[in-house]
Design an enzyme around this catalytic site. Structure first.
Site, PDB file in Angstrom:
ATOM      1  CB  CYS A   1      85.060   9.404 -30.055  1.00  0.00           C
ATOM      2  SG  CYS A   1      84.125  10.794 -29.441  1.00  0.00           S
TER       3      CYS A   1
ATOM      4  CD  GLU B   1      86.265   4.878 -23.571  1.00  0.00           C
ATOM      5  OE1 GLU B   1      85.161   4.651 -24.083  1.00  0.00           O
ATOM      6  OE2 GLU B   1      86.802   6.011 -23.570  1.00  0.00           O
TER       7      GLU B   1
ATOM      8  NE  ARG C   1      77.524   8.553  -8.590  1.00  0.00           N
ATOM      9  CZ  ARG C   1      77.635   9.544  -7.736  1.00  0.00           C
ATOM     10  NH1 ARG C   1      78.790  10.186  -7.643  1.00  0.00           N
ATOM     11  NH2 ARG C   1      76.644   9.908  -6.965  1.00  0.00           N
TER      12      ARG C   1
ATOM     13  CB  THR D   1      86.843  16.972 -27.925  1.00  0.00           C
ATOM     14  OG1 THR D   1      87.155  18.233 -27.337  1.00  0.00           O
ATOM     15  CG2 THR D   1      87.358  15.861 -27.019  1.00  0.00           C
ATOM     16  CB  CYS D   2      84.491  13.542 -31.167  1.00  0.00           C
ATOM     17  SG  CYS D   2      84.106  11.855 -31.691  1.00  0.00           S
TER      18      CYS D   2
ATOM     19  CD  GLU E   1      72.415 -17.565 -31.617  1.00  0.00           C
ATOM     20  OE1 GLU E   1      71.376 -18.104 -32.068  1.00  0.00           O
ATOM     21  OE2 GLU E   1      73.550 -18.081 -31.710  1.00  0.00           O
TER      22      GLU E   1
ATOM     23  CE  LYS F   1      87.111   6.305 -26.908  1.00  0.00           C
ATOM     24  NZ  LYS F   1      85.762   6.743 -26.469  1.00  0.00           N
TER      25      LYS F   1
ATOM     26  CG  HIS G   1      73.309 -20.624 -34.300  1.00  0.00           C
ATOM     27  ND1 HIS G   1      73.467 -20.466 -32.940  1.00  0.00           N
ATOM     28  CD2 HIS G   1      73.867 -21.809 -34.614  1.00  0.00           C
ATOM     29  CE1 HIS G   1      74.081 -21.536 -32.446  1.00  0.00           C
ATOM     30  NE2 HIS G   1      74.336 -22.355 -33.457  1.00  0.00           N
TER      31      HIS G   1
ATOM     32  CE1 TYR H   1      80.392   6.514 -22.531  1.00  0.00           C
ATOM     33  CE2 TYR H   1      79.988   7.611 -20.433  1.00  0.00           C
ATOM     34  CZ  TYR H   1      79.508   7.040 -21.602  1.00  0.00           C
ATOM     35  OH  TYR H   1      78.154   6.993 -21.834  1.00  0.00           O
TER      36      TYR H   1
ATOM     37  CD  GLU I   1      87.788  24.754 -33.312  1.00  0.00           C
ATOM     38  OE1 GLU I   1      88.739  24.664 -32.512  1.00  0.00           O
ATOM     39  OE2 GLU I   1      86.592  24.687 -32.962  1.00  0.00           O
TER      40      GLU I   1
END
Length: 455
Positions: A45, A178, A201, A39-40, A436, A48, A431, A174, A32
């Protein structure tokens, strides 16, 4: 061979595949060159969602007045938010590396590329492997218009030195919706520019319509049916000319116009690995590329670009190759969430897709969330179930509203298990909750018809 398995990419897919394979006893290497966790974890993710949460606190401070709290909204400190975000991301980076270390994988802090089908160059070091996995993910793209170099993409948004006062976001997927919520929630004048009639979309039409209304009520200025033609800088500002002839003067232009597979520099041709016309690595049902001992997982295949899908692919591949248990994952009924404000969550078919397959019963409700009965914020929750008329099975569930992602995870289990509308009906609700409503939708709203979905 130096390794039984070598993984190119240390994101969610690559780390999971490497860790599980090493746990099965394989000699594993991982390369790496940028971010452990991909990225996430670093520029997607996770950070963000931190920014979305930050944007929501301002609205919560205002809403608190409806509950008797005399809470001033105050000023937001962008640099403090980014510092807190960076501290947590650094911690997560360390976790990903420790997982690999603890599993016994050999880590290469380097970019890897193919020399031949079994040989790699990893930062100048020659590596051989029996099997190789490509898990290099994707990268954001920009638009080929004059002045595009004046805009940023999502990678850059997490390192802005200051919070812009005026923002133009191009796109409506997305990332676009966001970040529209983030910037508007933190006080920026925010424009959302998109060529379709509605945002998101591919999502259910009722949800798309509902989100467009919520974005506008949150102060986002919508520009549907338009595209940017050019950007130029003048007097310390960016000027965006749109296809309808209007010009927006902003401090920041943000392209959220899609992502492309990260294949540049891999030298795939040396290994005989073929790509699709879009540049994605072509794979078969076993995640194998055109070179059978080389595999590709995650966003670099450009199938269903979601972190949990990538992670599941990595785990299944490691089990198949080294765990003596052939496994695959299904891309049917994969739940997903959009962390807009309010969020969207969905699983299964949209009404448009269901109608094309056969007779479908539609159960739909819109209501004011309990919190906003007192806050007086003009917000609606939308919840929707689609039931196959012949089998009574639930084939789609959609929600726009607070806690939608948390609620939809449980609904996804039910749909994956083949639950029917009768199963939902005989389930007792909790409830008072929004959740519900999914088990109290007794009255059929309509039959899904052959309508033209928004583009």
């Amino acid at each position: 061979m130096d390794f039984d398995l070598f993984v190119i990419g240390g994101g969610s897919a690559g780390v999971r595949c490497a860790r599980i394979a090493a746990g099965h006893g394989a000699r594993v290497g991982v390369a790496e060159s940028r971010f452990w966790g991909g990225t996430c974890v670093n520029i997607g993710c996770v950070p963000k969602k931190f920014l979305v949460m930050a944007a929501e606190y301002g609205a919560l401070a205002q809403d608190a007045r409806g509950f008797g709290w005399d809470t001033p909204k105050g000023q937001h400190d962008w640099s403090a938010l980014l510092a807190a975000k960076d501290t947590e991301i650094t911690r997560l980076n360390g976790i990903y590396k420790r997982l690999l270390d603890q599993a016994g994988a050999t880590i290469f802090e380097a970019k890897a590329s193919f020399i031949d089908a079994h040989t790699l160059d990893a930062g100048g070091q020659r590596i051989t492997a029996q099997k190789i996995v490509i898990a290099t993910g994707g990268h954001p793209t920009s638009l080929p218009i004059p002045g595009a170099e004046l805009a940023i993409v999502s990678d850059d948004a997490f390192y802005l030195p200051a919070m812009p006062k005026r923002v133009a976001i191009v796109g409506s997927g997305y990332i676009a919706v966001e970040f529209a919520g983030v910037f508007a929630g933190l006080g920026a004048q925010t424009h959302l520019i998109y060529r379709q009639p509605l945002p998101l979309r591919g999502f259910d039409a009722d949800i798309r319509e509902g989100l467009a209304l919520e974005l506008a009520q949150n102060g986002v200025i919508l520009h549907p049916g338009t595209t940017p033609q050019s950007i130029h800088a003048a007097n310390g500002a960016k000027h965006v000319t749109l296809s309808d002839g209007s010009v927006l003067e902003v401090d920041l232009v943000f392209f959220a116009t899609g992502r492309a597979p990260n294949v540049s520099g891999l030298n795939l041709a040396a290994a005989g690995v073929k790509t699709t016309p879009s540049g994605a690595i072509h794979i078969d049902e076993n995640l194998a590329t055109s070179t059978p001992h080389i595999y590709a997982i995650g966003d670099v295949t450009d199938r269903l670009n979601l972190t949990p899908v990538a992670t599941a692919e990595g785990h299944a591949l490691a089990d198949t190759l080294f765990g003596n248990k052939k496994r695959s994952i299904s891309l049917e009924n994969v739940p997903t969430a959009v962390f807009s404000i309010p969020p969207v969550a969905t699983v299964g078919l949209t009404e448009e897709q269901a109608a094309a397959r056969g007779d479908t019963k539609v159960f739909l409700t819109r209501f004011t969330p309990m919190r906003h009965a007192l806050s007086r914020r003009p917000r609606k929750t939308i919840m929707k179930l689609l039931a196959d008329a012949a089998t009574d099975k639930i084939i789609g569930a959609h929600m726009l509203g607070e806690d939608a992602p948390e609620i939809m995870q449980g609904i996804a289990i039910a749909i994956t298990a083949g639950a029917t509308k009768a199963d939902f009906d005989r389930t007792i609700g909790i409830h008072p909750t929004a959740a519900e409503e999914f088990v109290t939708l007794r009255s059929q709203t309509r039959v899904a018809g052959p309508k033209t979905p928004p583009k």
